[in-house]
Design a protein around this motif. Sequence first.
Motif, PDB file in Angstrom:
ATOM      1  N   ARG A 331       2.474  -9.209   8.515  1.00  0.00           N
ATOM      2  CA  ARG A 331       2.083 -10.334   9.369  1.00  0.00           C
ATOM      3  C   ARG A 331       3.155 -10.576  10.420  1.00  0.00           C
ATOM      4  O   ARG A 331       4.320 -10.186  10.281  1.00  0.00           O
ATOM      5  N   GLU A 332       2.727 -11.245  11.460  1.00  0.00           N
ATOM      6  CA  GLU A 332       3.622 -11.576  12.561  1.00  0.00           C
ATOM      7  C   GLU A 332       4.566 -12.698  12.156  1.00  0.00           C
ATOM      8  O   GLU A 332       4.149 -13.688  11.544  1.00  0.00           O
ATOM      9  N   ASP A 333       5.832 -12.545  12.491  1.00  0.00           N
ATOM     10  CA  ASP A 333       6.817 -13.596  12.232  1.00  0.00           C
ATOM     11  C   ASP A 333       6.892 -14.522  13.456  1.00  0.00           C
ATOM     12  O   ASP A 333       6.252 -14.294  14.479  1.00  0.00           O
ATOM     13  N   ASP A 334       7.699 -15.563  13.336  1.00  0.00           N
ATOM     14  CA  ASP A 334       7.795 -16.534  14.426  1.00  0.00           C
ATOM     15  C   ASP A 334       8.305 -15.916  15.722  1.00  0.00           C
ATOM     16  O   ASP A 334       7.967 -16.390  16.815  1.00  0.00           O
ATOM     17  N   ASP A 335       9.094 -14.861  15.613  1.00  0.00           N
ATOM     18  CA  ASP A 335       9.632 -14.237  16.824  1.00  0.00           C
ATOM     19  C   ASP A 335       8.724 -13.135  17.376  1.00  0.00           C
ATOM     20  O   ASP A 335       9.086 -12.428  18.305  1.00  0.00           O
ATOM     21  N   GLY A 336       7.542 -12.965  16.758  1.00  0.00           N
ATOM     22  CA  GLY A 336       6.594 -11.989  17.257  1.00  0.00           C
ATOM     23  C   GLY A 336       6.688 -10.621  16.619  1.00  0.00           C
ATOM     24  O   GLY A 336       5.848  -9.749  16.886  1.00  0.00           O
ATOM     25  N   THR A 337       7.700 -10.380  15.781  1.00  0.00           N
ATOM     26  CA  THR A 337       7.808  -9.093  15.091  1.00  0.00           C
ATOM     27  C   THR A 337       6.960  -9.121  13.819  1.00  0.00           C
ATOM     28  O   THR A 337       6.655 -10.186  13.277  1.00  0.00           O
ATOM     29  N   PHE A 338       6.595  -7.938  13.353  1.00  0.00           N
ATOM     30  CA  PHE A 338       5.817  -7.836  12.120  1.00  0.00           C
ATOM     31  C   PHE A 338       6.745  -7.629  10.931  1.00  0.00           C
ATOM     32  O   PHE A 338       7.721  -6.864  11.009  1.00  0.00           O
ATOM     33  N   VAL A 339       6.446  -8.315   9.837  1.00  0.00           N
ATOM     34  CA  VAL A 339       7.216  -8.169   8.613  1.00  0.00           C
ATOM     35  C   VAL A 339       6.268  -7.750   7.494  1.00  0.00           C
ATOM     36  O   VAL A 339       5.136  -8.242   7.407  1.00  0.00           O
ATOM     37  N   PRO A 340       6.704  -6.813   6.627  1.00  0.00           N
ATOM     38  CA  PRO A 340       5.852  -6.419   5.507  1.00  0.00           C
ATOM     39  C   PRO A 340       5.810  -7.534   4.459  1.00  0.00           C
ATOM     40  O   PRO A 340       6.815  -8.218   4.228  1.00  0.00           O
ATOM     41  N   VAL A 341       4.668  -7.729   3.844  1.00  0.00           N
ATOM     42  CA  VAL A 341       4.515  -8.710   2.770  1.00  0.00           C
ATOM     43  C   VAL A 341       3.724  -8.056   1.646  1.00  0.00           C
ATOM     44  O   VAL A 341       2.922  -7.152   1.875  1.00  0.00           O
ATOM     45  N   ALA A 342       3.969  -8.506   0.411  1.00  0.00           N
ATOM     46  CA  ALA A 342       3.261  -7.925  -0.731  1.00  0.00           C
ATOM     47  C   ALA A 342       3.362  -8.852  -1.926  1.00  0.00           C
ATOM     48  O   ALA A 342       4.371  -9.542  -2.113  1.00  0.00           O
ATOM     49  N   LYS A 343       2.307  -8.862  -2.716  1.00  0.00           N
ATOM     50  CA  LYS A 343       2.315  -9.577  -3.989  1.00  0.00           C
ATOM     51  C   LYS A 343       3.152  -8.779  -4.986  1.00  0.00           C
ATOM     52  O   LYS A 343       3.077  -7.548  -5.039  1.00  0.00           O
ATOM     53  N   ILE A 344       3.955  -9.475  -5.779  1.00  0.00           N
ATOM     54  CA  ILE A 344       4.772  -8.817  -6.792  1.00  0.00           C
ATOM     55  C   ILE A 344       4.358  -9.347  -8.155  1.00  0.00           C
ATOM     56  O   ILE A 344       4.486 -10.534  -8.451  1.00  0.00           O
ATOM     57  N   ALA A 345       3.798  -8.471  -8.977  1.00  0.00           N
ATOM     58  CA  ALA A 345       3.408  -8.822 -10.338  1.00  0.00           C
ATOM     59  C   ALA A 345       3.513  -7.567 -11.187  1.00  0.00           C
ATOM     60  O   ALA A 345       3.416  -6.444 -10.679  1.00  0.00           O
ATOM     61  N   LYS A 346       3.684  -7.755 -12.485  1.00  0.00           N
ATOM     62  CA  LYS A 346       3.912  -6.608 -13.353  1.00  0.00           C
ATOM     63  C   LYS A 346       2.770  -5.599 -13.308  1.00  0.00           C
ATOM     64  O   LYS A 346       2.993  -4.393 -13.341  1.00  0.00           O
ATOM     65  N   ASN A 347       1.544  -6.086 -13.269  1.00  0.00           N
ATOM     66  CA  ASN A 347       0.406  -5.169 -13.320  1.00  0.00           C
ATOM     67  C   ASN A 347      -0.400  -5.126 -12.027  1.00  0.00           C
ATOM     68  O   ASN A 347      -1.453  -4.501 -11.971  1.00  0.00           O
ATOM     69  N   LYS A 348       0.081  -5.825 -10.987  1.00  0.00           N
ATOM     70  CA  LYS A 348      -0.666  -5.869  -9.732  1.00  0.00           C
ATOM     71  C   LYS A 348       0.265  -5.726  -8.530  1.00  0.00           C
ATOM     72  O   LYS A 348       0.152  -6.438  -7.549  1.00  0.00           O
ATOM     73  N   THR A 349       1.187  -4.797  -8.603  1.00  0.00           N
ATOM     74  CA  THR A 349       2.133  -4.598  -7.517  1.00  0.00           C
ATOM     75  C   THR A 349       1.444  -3.958  -6.314  1.00  0.00           C
ATOM     76  O   THR A 349       0.657  -3.028  -6.461  1.00  0.00           O
ATOM     77  N   SER A 350       1.742  -4.478  -5.139  1.00  0.00           N
ATOM     78  CA  SER A 350       1.225  -3.909  -3.896  1.00  0.00           C
ATOM     79  C   SER A 350       2.390  -3.386  -3.071  1.00  0.00           C
ATOM     80  O   SER A 350       3.546  -3.757  -3.279  1.00  0.00           O
ATOM     81  N   HIS A 351       2.090  -2.525  -2.129  1.00  0.00           N
ATOM     82  CA  HIS A 351       3.095  -1.971  -1.229  1.00  0.00           C
ATOM     83  C   HIS A 351       2.903  -2.600   0.139  1.00  0.00           C
ATOM     84  O   HIS A 351       1.869  -2.393   0.784  1.00  0.00           O
ATOM     85  N   GLY A 352       3.891  -3.395   0.572  1.00  0.00           N
ATOM     86  CA  GLY A 352       3.793  -4.042   1.863  1.00  0.00           C
ATOM     87  C   GLY A 352       4.001  -3.080   3.012  1.00  0.00           C
ATOM     88  O   GLY A 352       4.526  -1.974   2.838  1.00  0.00           O
ATOM     89  N   GLY A 353       3.566  -3.497   4.199  1.00  0.00           N
ATOM     90  CA  GLY A 353       3.788  -2.702   5.399  1.00  0.00           C
ATOM     91  C   GLY A 353       2.550  -1.961   5.859  1.00  0.00           C
ATOM     92  O   GLY A 353       1.691  -1.597   5.057  1.00  0.00           O
ATOM     93  N   ARG A 354       2.461  -1.754   7.165  1.00  0.00           N
ATOM     94  CA  ARG A 354       1.367  -0.993   7.766  1.00  0.00           C
ATOM     95  C   ARG A 354       1.451   0.448   7.303  1.00  0.00           C
ATOM     96  O   ARG A 354       2.523   1.053   7.294  1.00  0.00           O
ATOM     97  N   LYS A 355       0.317   1.037   6.894  1.00  0.00           N
ATOM     98  CA  LYS A 355       0.301   2.376   6.319  1.00  0.00           C
ATOM     99  C   LYS A 355      -0.271   3.414   7.289  1.00  0.00           C
ATOM    100  O   LYS A 355      -1.104   3.124   8.144  1.00  0.00           O
ATOM    101  N   HIS A 356       0.178   4.643   7.088  1.00  0.00           N
ATOM    102  CA  HIS A 356      -0.440   5.832   7.664  1.00  0.00           C
ATOM    103  C   HIS A 356      -0.625   6.808   6.514  1.00  0.00           C
ATOM    104  O   HIS A 356       0.067   6.730   5.496  1.00  0.00           O
ATOM    105  N   ALA A 357      -1.559   7.731   6.637  1.00  0.00           N
ATOM    106  CA  ALA A 357      -1.840   8.623   5.514  1.00  0.00           C
ATOM    107  C   ALA A 357      -2.264   9.996   5.997  1.00  0.00           C
ATOM    108  O   ALA A 357      -2.910  10.149   7.041  1.00  0.00           O
ATOM    109  N   LEU A 358      -1.890  10.991   5.204  1.00  0.00           N
ATOM    110  CA  LEU A 358      -2.371  12.346   5.444  1.00  0.00           C
ATOM    111  C   LEU A 358      -2.578  13.040   4.105  1.00  0.00           C
ATOM    112  O   LEU A 358      -2.025  12.648   3.081  1.00  0.00           O
ATOM    113  N   ARG A 359      -3.394  14.048   4.125  1.00  0.00           N
ATOM    114  CA  ARG A 359      -3.652  14.883   2.948  1.00  0.00           C
ATOM    115  C   ARG A 359      -2.789  16.123   3.071  1.00  0.00           C
ATOM    116  O   ARG A 359      -3.001  16.959   3.953  1.00  0.00           O
TER     117      ARG A 359
END
Length: 443
Positions: A331-359
């Motif tokens: 999400r965008e911060d107050d200064d206009g830059t993007f910051v990664p955010v993620a929920k942290i839980a033992k069984n529901k961990t997410s990876h913050g940040g915009r993703k790119h993917a390749l096979r």
Amino acid sequence: MTISPSWDQPATSLYTDHYELTMLQAALHSGAAHRRSVFEAFARRLPDGRRYGVVGGTGRLLEGIENFRFGPAELEFLARNKVVNSQTIDWLANYKFSGNIYGYAEGDSYFPNSPILILEATFAQACVLETYVLSVLNHDSAIASAASRMAGAAGGRPCIEMGSRRTHEESAVAASRAAVIAGFASTSNLECGRRYGVQTVGTAAHSFTLLHDSERAAFAAQLQSLGADTTLLVDTYDVEAAVRTAVELAGPGLGGVRLDSGDLLAQAREVRTLLDSLGNTGTRITVTSDLDEYAIAALAAAPVDSYGVGTSLVTGSGAPTAGMVYKLVSREDDDGTFVPVAKIAKNKTSHGGRKHALRRRDAKGKATAEVIGIGHRPPDDGDDRPLLQQFMVDGVLTPGWTGAEGVRRAAERHRASMAELPGSALRLQRGEPVIPTEFQEAS
């Protein structure tokens, strides 16, 4: 006369949960609703024992997002039931998604944590789509994944989707569409044929035979009306007698017979032998009756020409949902830059940040890993395949992903994707994902 497949799609804005709009109201109140945000749909894991998943529903979802509007009827409902306040209703009256959408091409395979869909927009615009995104992707991907396993077990023999009577009328259309994308040759569902231009098939049920005074009379009527290439259902009474009657009436041009009960393996062999002895070497045998991928695999040695699948397909063959979630990852911060955010839980961990993917692929073009870059594009060694496509630019759909063309493209993508996976992907035994998921953080 050729008619282009089309239909009037209703507004989809209330295919959502109450809390999406109350969250919107609170975010409008705090002033954070207009922060630019990145949301991601992904599955933390595959259904237990599955080796890959298949993306389904993307085209349907994009069609629905175009129609995600709040008209007078929807706004009146929200106001009358005091779901949100008047300021939020005023905001919703002008809602139209105007962000960017990226994702895996429909029909492609996916693995744990694959960024299947990425939405870039304000928090307000993307937040209200959460339930709708998950509803479509979870259902259609579950069906597409099951259909892919069944088509793989069939080993090139055609599979027919025929599960409409075993599910909700709209989910039946979606299931038919997903099945055709994932390798099925046709469907019995006429509405799917109308909307998406897929082949529809069907002949007669047991009730048609029971309606007539004799099986002979029923067969004669069907042949006279539909032609010798029709498929006759031969297990209402005595299978051998029915086959003999069918051949007597239709001759060597009889298109097919269908078996819907009993020991399908033994019956298929007996019927094939009988048909051949009567000179009907070209008459096809279709089997139905509560088939799934395991039953289809068990019939691999049987002289069967096609399979009709219903209940197991439209319920995901034991995995009725793909288990996808929709998370804010940046999400965008107050200064206009993007910051990664993620929920942290033992069984529901997410990876913050915009993703790119390749096979990641080897020199022979076979997949070896799902590589996900966080905050950057992972390096391509020359044999790798980028996975993310852009479906929408500033709220405008890019062409080719929806309607009948979208279904055709998705089916092509699925065939190519399956050819890319290691052969062990087709094993029905429980196992780990056929390729690992690897994360690469920006340095």
